[in-house]
Design a protein around this motif. Structure first.
Motif, short mmCIF file in Angstrom:
data_model
loop_
_atom_site.label_atom_id
_atom_site.label_comp_id
_atom_site.label_asym_id
_atom_site.label_seq_id
_atom_site.Cartn_x
_atom_site.Cartn_y
_atom_site.Cartn_z
N ASP A 14 105.48 24.83 75.98
CA ASP A 14 104.96 23.99 74.88
C ASP A 14 103.77 23.19 75.41
N GLU A 21 95.79 23.66 73.83
CA GLU A 21 95.58 24.49 72.63
C GLU A 21 96.22 25.85 72.86
N LYS A 36 105.63 26.80 71.73
CA LYS A 36 106.30 26.01 70.70
C LYS A 36 105.55 24.71 70.47
N THR A 37 105.03 24.52 69.27
CA THR A 37 104.33 23.25 69.00
C THR A 37 105.08 22.46 67.93
N ILE A 91 106.84 21.31 64.57
CA ILE A 91 106.71 21.55 63.14
C ILE A 91 105.40 22.29 62.79
N GLU A 92 104.38 22.08 63.63
CA GLU A 92 103.09 22.73 63.37
C GLU A 92 103.22 24.26 63.46
N GLY A 93 104.12 24.69 64.31
CA GLY A 93 104.38 26.13 64.36
C GLY A 93 104.67 26.62 65.76
N THR A 94 105.20 27.83 65.81
CA THR A 94 105.42 28.50 67.10
C THR A 94 104.49 29.70 67.14
N TYR A 95 103.77 29.81 68.23
CA TYR A 95 102.80 30.90 68.40
C TYR A 95 103.40 31.92 69.36
N VAL A 117 102.04 33.55 64.22
CA VAL A 117 102.36 32.12 64.06
C VAL A 117 103.45 31.97 63.01
N ARG A 155 105.23 28.70 61.03
CA ARG A 155 105.29 27.24 60.89
C ARG A 155 106.75 26.77 60.97
N HIS A 174 110.49 21.24 57.50
CA HIS A 174 110.90 19.82 57.49
C HIS A 174 112.36 19.72 57.08
#
Ligand code: KDG
Length: 309
Positions: A192, A204, A223-224, A226-230, A239, A241, A244
């Motif tokens: 992450d 990034e 893993k970022t 809530i913004e998403g997992t790439y 990607v 997202r 919530h």
């Protein structure tokens, strides 16, 4: 059937029943956790056999870990019982000082799990497995556990590592130095932005992929939250997202994500399918105390995804 071997310390988790400072908490709820055991449970729930290589103490908590893991279908035949050292315990403080976040307090120094060493690794079992998994936690808890993890990675047909840097276990400098040596042994890396910053001063997703792929990583799971997992895999970028939901305790979410994603990938599901199920699994884990009880199987993850479209 696809088979994974995971190497790492299972622990007893005592999770605060109420949010706030641990000193003010009266009631704790007991769970069985540990990053690699969580990963194994996610694999098993998703139809992949998983064996854990670990040590526990000859005490009530040690047998609790073994019985729980077995109950979840994890193969515990390589979990050894140490006659002298105790099973590790950790406490979780929830919602303080940051709402919806948790902090772990470890009681694991000198534990049976941290005495794991290369002599506990059955290399023939490692060679038979489709994948060997470990985390930065195992690399941090002791030199002998780190060597055990390295022995597993070196002899594996394919391997995955979740960097899982826990700064209560080692300094950023030590984490960086060790992970820079270990990552070149690994095929699939899970990390992450916080960990990537420590390891390579990158954050990034594309920048992180460029950094880690130069070290030999072929698949990156980034893993970022809530913004998403790439996911970067075979020349493509994916990607998914996050969702919530009401957060009770995020501990263990990352393990359910990696365990689900990697297992489904080994089952030759598409990256999109594996990733969407992995994020569904992590989303459910944050809604409860306990790291692994709520991990959904494929059918339940499909129901989740239908509802949250
Ligand atoms: O990822 C969840 C783990 O952090 C938790 O189960 C405890 O293994 C653990 C650790 O060392 O933090």
């Amino acid at each position: 059937m696809v088979k994974i071997v995971a190497i790492g310390e299972p622990m007893i988790e005592l999770n605060a029943m109420t949010v706030g400072k641990l000193r003010d908490v009266t009631y704790f709820e007991k769970h069985v956790a540990g990053a690699e055991l969580n990963f194994c449970i996610a694999a098993k729930v998703n139809g992949v056999d998983c064996s854990l290589i670990a040590k526990v103490g000859d005490d009530e908590f040690g047998y609790n870990v073994i019985e729980y893991a077995r109950g979840k279908g994890v193969d515990t035949s390589m979990v050894k019982v140490d006659p002298k050292l105790p099973t590790a315990v950790f406490f979780i403080q929830r919602g303080y000082p940051v709402p919806m976040r948790s902090i772990s307090f470890y009681y694991r120094k000198g534990s049976a799990g941290s005495s794991l060493s290369p002599s506990d690794i059955d290399v023939s079992k490692i060679r038979e497995a489709d994948l060997v998994h470990t985390t930065g936690i195992t690399l941090a808890i002791s030199d002998s556990a780190k060597e055990a993890a390295m022995e597993g990675l070196r002899n594996s047909r394919k391997s995955s590592l979740d960097t899982n840097i826990r700064l209560k276990l080692w300094s950023p400098e030590k984490a960086r130095e060790t992970l820079l040596k270990v990552i070149p042994e690994v095929d699939i890396l899970v990390t992450d932005p916080d960990d990537a910053r420590i390891i390579g001063n990158v954050s990034e997703p594309d920048e992180a992929f460029s950094f880690f792929s130069k070290m030999g990583v072929s698949t990156l799971v980034y893993k970022t939250g809530i913004e998403g997992t790439y996911v970067y895999h075979e020349g493509e970028k994916f990607v998914q997202r996050g969702y919530h939901v009401q957060v009770e305790d995020p501990t263990g979410a990352g393990d359910s994500l990696s365990g689900t994603f990697i297992s489904l990938l080994l089952k030759r599901k598409s990256v999109d399918y594996a990733l969407s199920h992995a994020v569904a699994s992590a989303t459910l884990v944050v809604t409860t105390r306990g790291d692994n009880e709520i991990i959904p199987d494929e059918e339940s993850a499909e129901k989740f995804l239908k509802e949250f479209k």
